[in-house]
Design a protein around this motif. Structure first.
Motif, mmCIF file in Angstrom:
data_model
loop_
_atom_site.group_PDB
_atom_site.id
_atom_site.type_symbol
_atom_site.label_atom_id
_atom_site.label_comp_id
_atom_site.label_asym_id
_atom_site.label_seq_id
_atom_site.Cartn_x
_atom_site.Cartn_y
_atom_site.Cartn_z
ATOM 1 N N ARG A 17 0.835 -1.204 0.000
ATOM 2 C CA ARG A 17 0.000 0.000 0.000
ATOM 3 C C ARG A 17 0.867 1.250 0.000
ATOM 4 N N ARG A 18 1.933 1.215 0.751
ATOM 5 C CA ARG A 18 2.849 2.369 0.832
ATOM 6 C C ARG A 18 3.492 2.650 -0.524
ATOM 7 N N VAL A 19 3.929 1.590 -1.215
ATOM 8 C CA VAL A 19 4.570 1.755 -2.519
ATOM 9 C C VAL A 19 3.557 2.176 -3.577
ATOM 10 N N SER A 20 2.362 1.601 -3.544
ATOM 11 C CA SER A 20 1.342 1.914 -4.549
ATOM 12 C C SER A 20 0.941 3.376 -4.504
ATOM 13 N N ARG A 21 0.936 3.959 -3.319
ATOM 14 C CA ARG A 21 0.596 5.385 -3.220
ATOM 15 C C ARG A 21 1.651 6.249 -3.898
ATOM 16 N N VAL A 22 2.868 5.753 -3.972
ATOM 17 C CA VAL A 22 3.960 6.540 -4.555
ATOM 18 C C VAL A 22 4.054 6.339 -6.064
ATOM 19 N N VAL A 23 3.993 5.092 -6.526
ATOM 20 C CA VAL A 23 4.226 4.807 -7.945
ATOM 21 C C VAL A 23 2.962 4.914 -8.788
ATOM 22 N N GLY A 24 1.785 4.844 -8.159
ATOM 23 C CA GLY A 24 0.556 4.950 -8.919
ATOM 24 C C GLY A 24 0.022 3.586 -9.343
ATOM 25 N N ALA A 25 -1.213 3.589 -9.798
ATOM 26 C CA ALA A 25 -1.887 2.343 -10.164
ATOM 27 C C ALA A 25 -1.346 1.741 -11.451
ATOM 28 N N GLU A 26 -0.672 2.547 -12.296
ATOM 29 C CA GLU A 26 -0.187 2.032 -13.584
ATOM 30 C C GLU A 26 1.058 1.158 -13.438
ATOM 31 N N VAL A 27 1.687 1.174 -12.283
ATOM 32 C CA VAL A 27 2.885 0.358 -12.054
ATOM 33 C C VAL A 27 2.506 -0.828 -11.166
ATOM 34 N N PRO A 28 2.610 -2.049 -11.674
ATOM 35 C CA PRO A 28 2.240 -3.222 -10.865
ATOM 36 C C PRO A 28 3.184 -3.406 -9.670
ATOM 37 N N VAL A 29 2.630 -3.888 -8.585
ATOM 38 C CA VAL A 29 3.414 -4.220 -7.386
ATOM 39 C C VAL A 29 3.189 -5.698 -7.093
ATOM 40 N N HIS A 30 4.237 -6.493 -7.228
ATOM 41 C CA HIS A 30 4.157 -7.943 -7.036
ATOM 42 C C HIS A 30 4.691 -8.325 -5.665
ATOM 43 N N LEU A 31 4.109 -9.383 -5.102
ATOM 44 C CA LEU A 31 4.545 -9.903 -3.809
ATOM 45 C C LEU A 31 5.092 -11.313 -3.984
ATOM 46 N N ILE A 32 6.268 -11.556 -3.448
ATOM 47 C CA ILE A 32 6.868 -12.891 -3.465
ATOM 48 C C ILE A 32 7.255 -13.253 -2.039
ATOM 49 N N ARG A 33 6.800 -14.397 -1.610
ATOM 50 C CA ARG A 33 7.102 -14.894 -0.269
ATOM 51 C C ARG A 33 8.140 -16.015 -0.393
ATOM 52 N N VAL A 34 9.323 -15.816 0.172
ATOM 53 C CA VAL A 34 10.407 -16.796 0.090
ATOM 54 C C VAL A 34 10.324 -17.749 1.269
ATOM 55 N N GLY A 35 10.347 -19.031 0.955
ATOM 56 C CA GLY A 35 10.286 -20.042 2.001
ATOM 57 C C GLY A 35 10.230 -21.426 1.387
ATOM 58 N N THR A 36 10.010 -22.420 2.214
ATOM 59 C CA THR A 36 9.968 -23.811 1.750
ATOM 60 C C THR A 36 8.583 -24.419 1.866
ATOM 61 N N GLY A 37 7.621 -23.636 2.327
ATOM 62 C CA GLY A 37 6.276 -24.155 2.517
ATOM 63 C C GLY A 37 5.419 -24.036 1.267
ATOM 64 N N GLU A 38 4.147 -24.351 1.438
ATOM 65 C CA GLU A 38 3.198 -24.278 0.317
ATOM 66 C C GLU A 38 2.920 -22.825 -0.034
ATOM 67 N N ASP A 39 2.756 -22.559 -1.342
ATOM 68 C CA ASP A 39 2.533 -21.199 -1.855
ATOM 69 C C ASP A 39 3.705 -20.271 -1.537
ATOM 70 N N GLU A 40 4.876 -20.830 -1.374
ATOM 71 C CA GLU A 40 6.084 -20.046 -1.148
ATOM 72 C C GLU A 40 7.120 -20.384 -2.206
ATOM 73 N N THR A 41 8.014 -19.451 -2.469
ATOM 74 C CA THR A 41 9.043 -19.615 -3.499
ATOM 75 C C THR A 41 10.367 -19.961 -2.849
ATOM 76 N N ARG A 42 10.989 -21.040 -3.332
ATOM 77 C CA ARG A 42 12.306 -21.403 -2.802
ATOM 78 C C ARG A 42 13.316 -20.319 -3.139
ATOM 79 N N LEU A 43 14.290 -20.154 -2.271
ATOM 80 C CA LEU A 43 15.300 -19.123 -2.470
ATOM 81 C C LEU A 43 16.038 -19.312 -3.792
ATOM 82 N N SER A 44 16.290 -20.562 -4.169
ATOM 83 C CA SER A 44 17.015 -20.849 -5.407
ATOM 84 C C SER A 44 16.214 -20.501 -6.650
ATOM 85 N N LYS A 45 14.892 -20.364 -6.519
ATOM 86 C CA LYS A 45 14.029 -20.067 -7.671
ATOM 87 C C LYS A 45 13.489 -18.643 -7.637
#
Length: 260
Positions: free
Chosen positions: A179-207
């Motif tokens: 929310r903090r970043v979106s207020r600065v860059v505007g709606a035209e710039v996508p803001v993606h979230l990546i969660r690093v970890g080894t669990g489900e719905d998480e991205t391994r550090l190597s990937k």
């Protein structure tokens, strides 16, 4: 008098033309020493790497033997096959070393910042967290191990916020930073979230970097530069890292990632 002068002359000449011995820098080992370090680290983390290297070497040599028999130039082709086989073995070592390096720092605070250093051109990032939360005031390294931290990278896909640490706190902090970043860059710039970890719905550090590169490109390179500069001017969220604690302590050797 003259005899003393003549006797000292050769010593003086030898002293003038004597070569100074080079002092080795312990922080800058030679290539052979680096290769030994990478090989030892990889073998310790993954003992099967030696067998995969040997297999790659033998496969290339076998292919060279077959080509040599077909061309009736066995010796010549086998000689050419030796450096190619060595390159194949080194390529396997580089791949295994990269995985070993990721495995060594996975789960440690600051691992995301270390991996961000392997991003190539087109990405702008901060190797320090832009926000962190440990459920209270952090006083030392022990608190940092239990802290949720957010790292930020900007590229043609837009802004990517990567979180590490306890899942609940990391997700909450990610949404707040988004929310903090979106207020600065505007709606035209996508803001993606990546969660690093080894669990489900998480991205391994190597990937992690591969996942970032697979994101759809939505802005130009010049726009990415402008977004990065705007976010740099925004600054870093407070209450993050205590004084004297370096979240990049688990920095990864980039030469080890390349297998050199």
């Amino acid at each position: 008098m003259s005899s003393n002068t003549d006797a000292s002359a050769p010593e003086t000449k030898r002293g003038l033309f004597r070569r100074k011995k080079k002092v080795k820098d312990p922080n800058n080992p030679g290539r052979i020493a680096q290769f030994r370090q990478v090989f030892a680290m990889t073998r310790k983390q993954d003992p099967s790497a030696v067998w995969w290297m040997a297999l790659a070497f033998l496969v290339v040599m076998l292919a060279a033997l077959l080509v040599g028999i077909w061309l009736d130039l066995v010796i010549y082709v086998m000689i050419l096959g030796v450096p190619l086989a060595v390159l194949a073995a080194l390529a396997v070592l580089a791949r295994k070393a990269e995985r070993a390096a990721f495995a060594q720092i996975e789960g440690q605070p600051g691992a995301v910042g270390a991996v961000l250093g392997s991003l190539r051109r087109g990405w702008f990032y901060d190797q320090e967290p832009v926000a962190a939360e440990a459920g209270g005031k952090m006083r030392g390294m022990r608190d940092l191990h239990n802290a949720a931290m957010i790292y930020r990278a900007v590229g043609r896909p837009g802004v990517v916020l990567i979180s590490e640490g306890p899942k609940g706190a990391a997700l909450k902090l990610s949404q707040s930073e988004k929310r903090r970043v979106s207020r600065v860059v505007g709606a035209e710039v996508p803001v993606h979230l990546i969660r690093v970890g080894t669990g489900e719905d998480e991205t391994r550090l190597s990937k992690m970097t591969k996942s970032m590169k697979k994101l759809d490109k939505k802005i130009t390179k010049d726009e990415a530069i402008a977004v990065h500069q705007r976010l740099k001017a925004l600054g870093v969220a407070k209450a993050a890292v205590p004084a004297g604690v370096d979240p990049r302590r688990a920095r990864m050797d980039r030469r080890a990632l390349r297998g050199r």
